[in-house]
Design an enzyme around this catalytic site. Structure first.
Site, PDB file in Angstrom:
ATOM      1  N   ALA A 133      10.268  16.582 -13.122  1.00  0.00           N
ATOM      2  CA  ALA A 133      10.080  17.790 -12.335  1.00  0.00           C
ATOM      3  C   ALA A 133      11.066  18.832 -12.853  1.00  0.00           C
ATOM      4  O   ALA A 133      12.086  18.486 -13.465  1.00  0.00           O
ATOM      5  CB  ALA A 133      10.339  17.489 -10.862  1.00  0.00           C
ATOM      6  N   GLY A 188       9.721  12.518 -12.891  1.00  0.00           N
ATOM      7  CA  GLY A 188       8.330  12.813 -12.534  1.00  0.00           C
ATOM      8  C   GLY A 188       7.349  12.483 -13.653  1.00  0.00           C
ATOM      9  O   GLY A 188       6.171  12.241 -13.394  1.00  0.00           O
ATOM     10  N   GLU A 203       6.665   8.907 -13.318  1.00  0.00           N
ATOM     11  CA  GLU A 203       5.884   8.759 -12.082  1.00  0.00           C
ATOM     12  C   GLU A 203       4.425   9.164 -12.319  1.00  0.00           C
ATOM     13  O   GLU A 203       3.502   8.539 -11.791  1.00  0.00           O
ATOM     14  CB  GLU A 203       6.532   9.593 -10.968  1.00  0.00           C
ATOM     15  CG  GLU A 203       7.883   9.008 -10.566  1.00  0.00           C
ATOM     16  CD  GLU A 203       8.691   9.904  -9.627  1.00  0.00           C
ATOM     17  OE1 GLU A 203       8.899  11.091  -9.967  1.00  0.00           O
ATOM     18  OE2 GLU A 203       9.106   9.424  -8.564  1.00  0.00           O
ATOM     19  N   GLU A 213      16.845  10.278 -11.829  1.00  0.00           N
ATOM     20  CA  GLU A 213      17.094  11.167 -10.682  1.00  0.00           C
ATOM     21  C   GLU A 213      18.449  10.984 -10.027  1.00  0.00           C
ATOM     22  O   GLU A 213      19.061  11.959  -9.592  1.00  0.00           O
ATOM     23  CB  GLU A 213      15.993  10.974  -9.618  1.00  0.00           C
ATOM     24  CG  GLU A 213      14.657  11.609  -9.970  1.00  0.00           C
ATOM     25  CD  GLU A 213      13.719  10.668 -10.687  1.00  0.00           C
ATOM     26  OE1 GLU A 213      14.182   9.660 -11.259  1.00  0.00           O
ATOM     27  OE2 GLU A 213      12.502  10.930 -10.671  1.00  0.00           O
TER      28      GLU A 213
END
Ligand code: HXC
Length: 262
Positions: A64, A109, A112, A132
């Site tokens: 992200a 992300g 993910e 993260e």
């Protein structure tokens, strides 16, 4: 609006490319919105039987967008996580198989997103991780949920707690990716796999996807009931008669290859 997500059709294969290489395909608001729109378009295309998802440049997706997340408060953070997870879930529940062709960094992300796909093929250059915690956050696009389901809680906890970045071979050993291939072969291998799937009844493949995904959320007894129901549903499709007649008549099956609705 610049195309941060490109998609094209090669026969019955849809190819989505995340196209923001200057920021290593980081998932900012615009990229996520365009991915959501792209899924709308793909969903409408009855002639796509398998989808491949890849990234432009040296990354699949480096996570992200950290610069965008920096000023967020708790409510905005929750909203961002929920929105990304919703979009990834759409990909996961598309009726056709989705293959992640992981060309480079698949971090946070990005990992993910890859995990929301059905099958992951990695380039030898790919790198994986959930870094993260080093940024003071948890994985937020369902990484704390899909990673332990995919590789088991112990290995998932080690990756998430340390935030360490691993290579493609280690990802394969953990069961995070199906195959590791030379970078120049990545798209050909992904397309070859797609072609192997496309030869079969698209209806039966879609129903298999549903049985696996939905069954994994259930206890074994309920999952077997679900499987029996889905198995029965196969007999509603002409593909069952065609597939079995072809076997009996010693010929290749000719499926009509129309995609079943989600
Ligand atoms: C914003 C990013 C980015 C990211 C890279 N860039 N990753 N921008 N968000 N996640 C930008 C860099 O700032 C830089 O822009 C450009 O992309 C090129 O990156 P470099 O760092 O110069 O490349 P390199 O030295 O090759 O290092 C590659 C890298 C590193 C190891 C992948 O970029 C990196 O560590 N990125 C962050 C990885 C990460 O922590 N991902 C998890 C994010 S959190 P400029 O303008 O400086 O040239 C997450 C949470 C998900 O994903 C859940 C949310 C709800």
């Amino acid at each position: 609006m610049s195309r941060l997500i490109k998609w094209e059709k090669e026969g019955a294969i849809g190819i989505i490319t995340i196209n923001s290489p200057a920021t290593l395909n980081a998932l900012n608001t615009q990229v996520l919105a365009q991915l959501d729109e792209c899924i709308d378009e793909v969903e409408k295309e009855e002639s796509i039987g398998v989808l491949i998802l890849t990234g432009e440049g040296k990354a699949f997706v480096a996570g992200a967008d950290i610069k965008e997340m920096l000023p967020l408060d708790a409510k905005q953070g929750e909203k961002l996580g929920a929105n990304g997870s919703r979009i990834f879930r759409r990909l996961e529940t598309l009726p056709m198989p989705v293959i992640a062709a992981i060309n480079g960094f698949a971090l946070g992300g990005g990992n993910e997103l890859a995990m929301a796909c059905d099958i992951r093929i990695a380039s030898e250059k790919a790198k994986f991780g959930q870094p993260e915690v080093g940024l003071g956050i948890t994985p937020g696009f369902a990484g704390t949920q899909r990673l332990p389901r995919l590789i088991g809680p112990a290995a998932a906890k080690e990756l998430i707690y340390t935030g360490k970045i691993i290579g493609a071979q280690e990802a394969k050993e953990l069961g995070l990716v199906n195959r590791v291939v030379a970078p120049e072969e990545l798209m050909d291998v992904a397309k070859g796999l797609a072609e192997d799937i496309l030869k079969n009844s698209w209806n039966a493949v879609a129903l298999s996807k549903k049985a696996i995904n939905d069954g994994l959320q259930l206890d074994i007894e309920s999952a077997m009931d679900l499987e029996a129901k889905i198995f029965g549903e196969c007999f509603l499709s002409p593909d069952q008669k065609e597939g079995m007649s072809a076997f009996v008549e010693k010929r290749s099956a000719k499926f009509n290859h129309s995609r079943r609705k989600a």
